[in-house]
Design an enzyme around this catalytic site. Structure first.
Site, short mmCIF file in Angstrom:
data_model
loop_
_atom_site.label_atom_id
_atom_site.label_comp_id
_atom_site.label_asym_id
_atom_site.label_seq_id
_atom_site.Cartn_x
_atom_site.Cartn_y
_atom_site.Cartn_z
N HIS A 1 1.87 57.03 -21.60
CA HIS A 1 2.63 56.93 -22.83
C HIS A 1 4.01 56.36 -22.52
O HIS A 1 4.41 56.28 -21.36
CB HIS A 1 2.75 58.30 -23.52
CG HIS A 1 3.40 59.36 -22.67
ND1 HIS A 1 4.74 59.36 -22.35
CD2 HIS A 1 2.87 60.46 -22.07
CE1 HIS A 1 5.02 60.40 -21.61
NE2 HIS A 1 3.90 61.10 -21.41
N ILE B 1 -0.98 71.44 -22.27
CA ILE B 1 0.27 71.19 -22.99
C ILE B 1 0.45 69.68 -23.14
O ILE B 1 0.48 68.94 -22.16
CB ILE B 1 1.47 71.80 -22.26
CG1 ILE B 1 1.26 73.31 -22.06
CG2 ILE B 1 2.76 71.55 -23.03
CD1 ILE B 1 2.33 73.98 -21.24
N LEU B 2 0.60 69.21 -24.35
CA LEU B 2 0.63 67.78 -24.63
C LEU B 2 1.72 67.06 -23.84
O LEU B 2 2.89 67.45 -23.87
CB LEU B 2 0.85 67.57 -26.14
CG LEU B 2 0.98 66.12 -26.61
CD1 LEU B 2 -0.33 65.39 -26.39
CD2 LEU B 2 1.38 66.09 -28.08
N ASP B 3 1.32 65.99 -23.13
CA ASP B 3 2.25 65.10 -22.42
C ASP B 3 3.15 65.84 -21.43
O ASP B 3 4.26 65.41 -21.14
CB ASP B 3 3.13 64.32 -23.41
CG ASP B 3 2.32 63.33 -24.23
OD1 ASP B 3 1.32 62.81 -23.71
OD2 ASP B 3 2.68 63.10 -25.40
N ASP B 4 2.66 66.97 -20.90
CA ASP B 4 3.48 67.77 -19.99
C ASP B 4 2.82 67.91 -18.62
O ASP B 4 3.25 68.72 -17.82
CB ASP B 4 3.71 69.16 -20.61
CG ASP B 4 4.82 69.93 -19.91
OD1 ASP B 4 5.84 69.30 -19.59
OD2 ASP B 4 4.65 71.15 -19.68
#
Length: 277
Positions: A185, A219-222
């Site tokens: 991303h 955990i999103l984008d973590d």
């Protein structure tokens, strides 16, 4: 690949074990995390003349591993991982990976492309890769993910690459592939989250943009970061320029992460990674 509490004698013990079994070491790399008190190591050696079969290796090396509290894994460079590509409508990362694979840069098999839109089917046909469209609707997301899991199982998939797949994977889905899903991303997060991040960045006059590739966790984008890229932005750049530069960075960051994973160069610990040269 090895990680364990840092202590004296680790390198000597590993090298002596391989020497005693007639291994010719081709490459060795190590790292110490002084704050965490941890030691990491990656070793490559030739199998020609090596005295231990894989099943015997585990039995013998476990004696050393137990003494030093090692976590370790043995992987053969001759085993080719099977990779599934997930994509939505932005195709730049998909095109890049398919080209690099065809060009021999990526030592893997790509037996499956999954999308929630039909757009990428023509690319799959061009590269002669099976394509499956799995529509994802909010009310039926669990059913869609089960269909995807069935396809992944059917095609014996080892690794999932989210080549700009614009859907959030559920924790239940991610649990099936721990540290085996890689996403990419833009690096504006968390500053410019949500829709139209490049427009937001343009309006704020950013001077740097970037891209981040990481393992997917619950955990999103973590998840643990594997690779990042960055480039400068001029006041002359328009929104379209930011988006184009960002896409170029995404392609490079994702392809590098994929290559390093299939080359067994990444070791995950905590929220971080060690990427061996």
């Amino acid at each position: 690949m090895i990680d364990c509490p840092d202590q004296k004698g680790l390198v000597a013990a590993i090298a002596n074990f391989l020497l005693q079994n007639n291994a010719n070491i081709l490459h060795a790399d190590q790292h110490q995390d002084s704050q965490a008190g941890l030691f990491f190591m990656r070793v490559e050696w030739e199998l020609a003349g090596f005295r231990l079969a894989p099943e015997k290796f585990e039995e013998e090396f476990s004696k050393i591993a137990g003494r030093f509290q090692m976590r370790w894994r043995l992987q053969s460079s001759t085993q080719t991982p099977r990779v599934a590509l997930f994509v939505s409508r932005y195709e730049h990362c998909l095109v890049d990976i398919l080209y690099r694979h065809q060009n021999g840069e990526l030592a893997c098999e790509i037996p499956l492309i999954i999308s929630n839109h039909p757009d990428a089917e023509r690319l799959a046909q061009f590269y002669q890769i099976p394509f499956q469209q799995v529509n994802v609707e909010a009310k039926h997301k669990a059913e869609a993910e089960q269909r995807q899991l069935d396809l992944l199982r059917q095609h014996r998939i080892d690794l999932i690459i989210l080549a700009r797949y614009m859907q959030i994977l559920s924790p239940e889905f991610v649990k099936h592939f721990p540290n085996r899903i890689i996403n990419v991303h833009h690096s504006f997060l968390p500053a410019f989250s949500g829709a139209r991040p490049y427009q937001q960045a343009f309006e704020r006059g950013v001077k740097l943009i970037g891209a981040t590739s990481h393992y997917v966790t619950e955990i999103l984008d973590d998840g643990p970061i594997i690779e990042q890229g960055v480039t400068r932005i001029s006041h002359r750049d328009q929104v379209e320029d930011l988006a184009q530069k960002g896409q170029d960075l995404e392609k490079v960051a994702l392809s590098r992460a994929l290559r390093w994973h299939i080359d067994h160069r990444i070791l995950v610990y905590g929220k971080k990674t060690v990427v061996f040269d």
